[in-house]
Structures are given as structure tokens and as C-alpha cells.
Design a protein around this motif. Structure first.
Motif, PDB file in Angstrom:
ATOM      1  N   UNK A  27       0.801  -1.218   0.000  1.00  0.00           N
ATOM      2  CA  UNK A  27       0.000   0.000   0.000  1.00  0.00           C
ATOM      3  C   UNK A  27       0.833   1.265   0.000  1.00  0.00           C
ATOM      4  N   UNK A  28       2.144   1.121   0.146  1.00  0.00           N
ATOM      5  CA  UNK A  28       3.019   2.295   0.197  1.00  0.00           C
ATOM      6  C   UNK A  28       3.599   2.668  -1.159  1.00  0.00           C
ATOM      7  N   UNK A  32       1.017   0.986  -8.063  1.00  0.00           N
ATOM      8  CA  UNK A  32       0.449  -0.362  -8.183  1.00  0.00           C
ATOM      9  C   UNK A  32      -0.625  -0.524  -7.118  1.00  0.00           C
ATOM     10  N   UNK A  33      -1.542  -1.462  -7.372  1.00  0.00           N
ATOM     11  CA  UNK A  33      -2.600  -1.742  -6.409  1.00  0.00           C
ATOM     12  C   UNK A  33      -2.023  -2.491  -5.210  1.00  0.00           C
ATOM     13  N   UNK A  34      -2.641  -2.315  -4.067  1.00  0.00           N
ATOM     14  CA  UNK A  34      -2.235  -3.046  -2.869  1.00  0.00           C
ATOM     15  C   UNK A  34      -2.352  -4.543  -3.135  1.00  0.00           C
ATOM     16  N   UNK A  35      -1.292  -5.285  -2.796  1.00  0.00           N
ATOM     17  CA  UNK A  35      -1.255  -6.726  -2.997  1.00  0.00           C
ATOM     18  C   UNK A  35      -0.654  -7.144  -4.325  1.00  0.00           C
ATOM     19  N   UNK A  36      -0.504  -6.211  -5.237  1.00  0.00           N
ATOM     20  CA  UNK A  36       0.073  -6.522  -6.551  1.00  0.00           C
ATOM     21  C   UNK A  36       1.559  -6.855  -6.413  1.00  0.00           C
ATOM     22  N   UNK A  37       2.035  -7.814  -7.204  1.00  0.00           N
ATOM     23  CA  UNK A  37       3.449  -8.180  -7.168  1.00  0.00           C
ATOM     24  C   UNK A  37       4.268  -7.065  -7.805  1.00  0.00           C
ATOM     25  N   UNK A  38       5.239  -6.563  -7.058  1.00  0.00           N
ATOM     26  CA  UNK A  38       6.129  -5.516  -7.549  1.00  0.00           C
ATOM     27  C   UNK A  38       7.399  -6.100  -8.152  1.00  0.00           C
ATOM     28  N   UNK A  39       7.953  -7.093  -7.453  1.00  0.00           N
ATOM     29  CA  UNK A  39       9.184  -7.740  -7.905  1.00  0.00           C
ATOM     30  C   UNK A  39       8.995  -9.246  -7.739  1.00  0.00           C
TER      31      UNK A  39
END
Length: 85
Positions: A27-28, A32-39
């Protein structure tokens, strides 16, 4: 800042490291949406610098060059791929 007594840093600036579990947005991260994979798990990057959160939690700034992003990771989320020269 000094490391907590008796604890050596596992990684140094310039080390190539691999993410051992996927990193999700808590969420920070605003793009991207909260819970979405960033890496994704297995992504590799280079240690840019090291610091501390709350003066006790060692955090490494990792440049994931292929993804074009820099994120903070804790030691237990990383493994060494190649030591810097």
C-alpha cells in the motif's frame, strides 16, 4: 550507523543479489494496487546502499536494473549471487 552488536552485514555495496520471495505492494507504493506483485521471486539486482529501519532492522537498497526500480529489502529476503570485486 553501526550494526547491532555481534551482527555482521551479509551483503556489501555492489553485491549482486537475488530476491528469495516475491515482493508485493503493502500500500506504500503509489504506482500499483495493494497486494500486486512488484518484484517477482528470483529477480536479481545490485546493492546500492545499506541502512537501518528503527535502528535495528537492516535494510538494503536494491537496484533491480531489468525492472527499472529500486526497492528496500531485508536480509532474509535476499541471497548472494555474486560478491562485488
Amino acid at each position: 550507523m553501526l550494526a547491532p552488536e555481534g551482527e555482521e552485514a551479509l551483503f556489501e555495496v555492489g553485491d549482486r543479489v537475488r530476491l528469495t520471495k516475491e515482493m508485493r505492494n503493502d500500500g506504500t507504493f503509489p504506482f500499483a494496487k495493494t497486494g500486486e506483485i512488484l518484484v517477482p521471486e528470483g529477480s536479481e539486482g545490485y546493492v546500492k546502499k545499506m541502512g537501518y529501519f528503527l535502528q535495528t532492522i537492516r535494510v538494503y537498497e536494491i537496484d533491480f536494473i531489468e525492472l527499472g526500480w529500486v526497492f528496500g529489502c531485508r536480509e532474509q529476503e535476499l541471497e548472494l549471487v555474486e560478491k562485488a570485486f
